[in-house]
Design an enzyme around this catalytic site. Structure first.
Site, mmCIF file in Angstrom:
data_model
loop_
_atom_site.group_PDB
_atom_site.id
_atom_site.type_symbol
_atom_site.label_atom_id
_atom_site.label_comp_id
_atom_site.label_asym_id
_atom_site.label_seq_id
_atom_site.Cartn_x
_atom_site.Cartn_y
_atom_site.Cartn_z
ATOM 1 N N PRO A 316 18.205 -11.868 -71.315
ATOM 2 C CA PRO A 316 16.780 -12.180 -71.570
ATOM 3 C C PRO A 316 16.341 -12.014 -73.015
ATOM 4 O O PRO A 316 15.546 -11.139 -73.354
ATOM 5 C CB PRO A 316 16.063 -11.188 -70.649
ATOM 6 C CG PRO A 316 16.978 -10.011 -70.588
ATOM 7 C CD PRO A 316 18.377 -10.579 -70.620
ATOM 8 N N CYS A 317 16.839 -12.885 -73.883
ATOM 9 C CA CYS A 317 16.445 -12.818 -75.292
ATOM 10 C C CYS A 317 14.963 -13.149 -75.481
ATOM 11 O O CYS A 317 14.389 -12.848 -76.532
ATOM 12 C CB CYS A 317 17.324 -13.736 -76.131
ATOM 13 S SG CYS A 317 17.329 -15.456 -75.610
#
Length: 354
Positions: A316-317
């Site tokens: 989850p950048c």
């Protein structure tokens, strides 16, 4: 993703040739392989043969080519000779990678081409050519056709155009795939637009929105590092992540369990593992991640590693923002980043029991 209600509204606008919808949507016609503006004078297709897009780039990535009657890549009632010349040149050789030298050879100034394309439909000439190439390959990935079927249905009399385009993007000519390690690629529809998944039989290697800038280069790096070709198809891993994505967007899943393969340096992998520790509904900064991995001055390198992530959502950048609270960058687009953060805050702060 365009809702069914909006699709019917757009279709009625297409039937009525309503000029006020110019620039609002484009329609791709499955039976002809072209995309048109709302006021196209051609015979109207059946609703079930239409696909609607908000931008010309989305239509190109879905493999549709511009209609020669309504010319959707030109301003209404005006056709730039330069733009049309270049569009025609691309259609003659869609798999070609254009350089400034190529433009000089046909007496076109590169900066002029870039400016006119950007003014007419919001992307440069190079971006248009790249989208057209990607569309050729994504069309087959989306349909999941066999390689032979893909070659025959690609729309070229000789089939060589498809072979070249497929080879340039995916790594091998179709006739030679049997001799190489093969990864499978599949098209996954989501509420935020289609994504492309690439996986082996055991691990997910890439998951990206198909309109992400630089996706073609990502695929090239992937197949170079893995020494593989990429062909349309599915694996158990792709089925797994598709099911997890469905649950994620429904607000029922906070952590992806599909096995992944991380292609990066030891530093990048360390950053990506830290990203997976950020709880949904929360955000952190590049500086915070740098401190947690024991390299407090490496926040710029952390930002670069964040941008190099090839597993959107799974790693989850999008949960990383600037220290001042601004969203910062996101390969999938800032509007998607904002949507994802709000979605997680509203729906995913507590795991829904299985």
């Amino acid at each position: 993703m365009i809702s069914e209600e909006l699709k019917h509204m757009y279709y009625q606008a297409l039937i009525d040739k309503k000029s006020e919808y110019e620039g609002i949507f484009y329609v791709g016609v499955k039976t002809t392989g072209v995309f048109c503006r709302p006021t196209c004078p051609a015979k109207k297709p059946k609703f079930e043969n239409c696909e609607f897009y908000g931008t010309a780039k989305e239509a190109l990535l879905a493999s549709f080519r511009p209609c020669q009657r309504c010319r959707p890549l030109s301003h209404p009632n005006y056709v730039s000779e330069l733009v049309q010349k270049l569009v025609n040149a691309i259609e003659e050789n869609p798999e070609h990678r254009w350089t400034e030298g190529d433009l000089r050879n046909i007496s076109v100034d590169a900066s002029t081409a870039r400016r006119q394309f950007k003014k007419r439909f919001g992307m440069t000439f190079v971006e248009y050519a790249r989208a057209r190439r990607m569309g050729l390959a994504l069309k087959q990935i989306r349909r999941g056709n066999s390689v032979i079927d893909a070659q025959l249905s690609a729309g070229y009399e000789s089939g060589s155009g498809f072979r070249d385009a497929f080879s340039r993007i995916m790594g091998a000519a179709p006739a030679r795939l049997e001799d190489q390690q093969v990864l499978k690629a599949s098209w996954i529809d989501t509420p935020l637009g289609p994504m492309m998944a690439i996986a082996s039989e055991e691990e997910l290697i890439l998951l990206e929105f198909v309109d992400r800038r630089g996706l073609e280069r990502e695929v090239e790096r992937l197949r170079s590092r893995t020494r593989s070709a990429v062909i349309p198809g599915r694996t158990p891993v792709i089925s797994s992540v598709e099911q997890e994505l469905e649950r994620y967007f429904a607000g029922e899943l906070t952590e992806f369990k599909t096995p992944v393969k991380l292609l990066g340096s030891p530093f990048q992998k360390m950053v990506w593992e830290q990203l997976r520790n950020i709880p949904p509904g929360q955000v952190t900064s590049y500086a915070d991640i740098a401190a947690k991995i024991g390299k407090p001055t490496a926040y710029r390198a952390v930002a670069q590693a964040n941008g190099a992530n090839q597993l959107a959502l799974v790693i989850p950048c999008h949960r990383v923002i600037n220290l001042n609270g601004n969203l910062g960058g996101y390969g999938g687009g800032l509007s998607r980043k904002q949507w994802l953060l709000e979605h997680e805050r509203n729906n995913l702060t507590e795991e829904v029991p299985l």
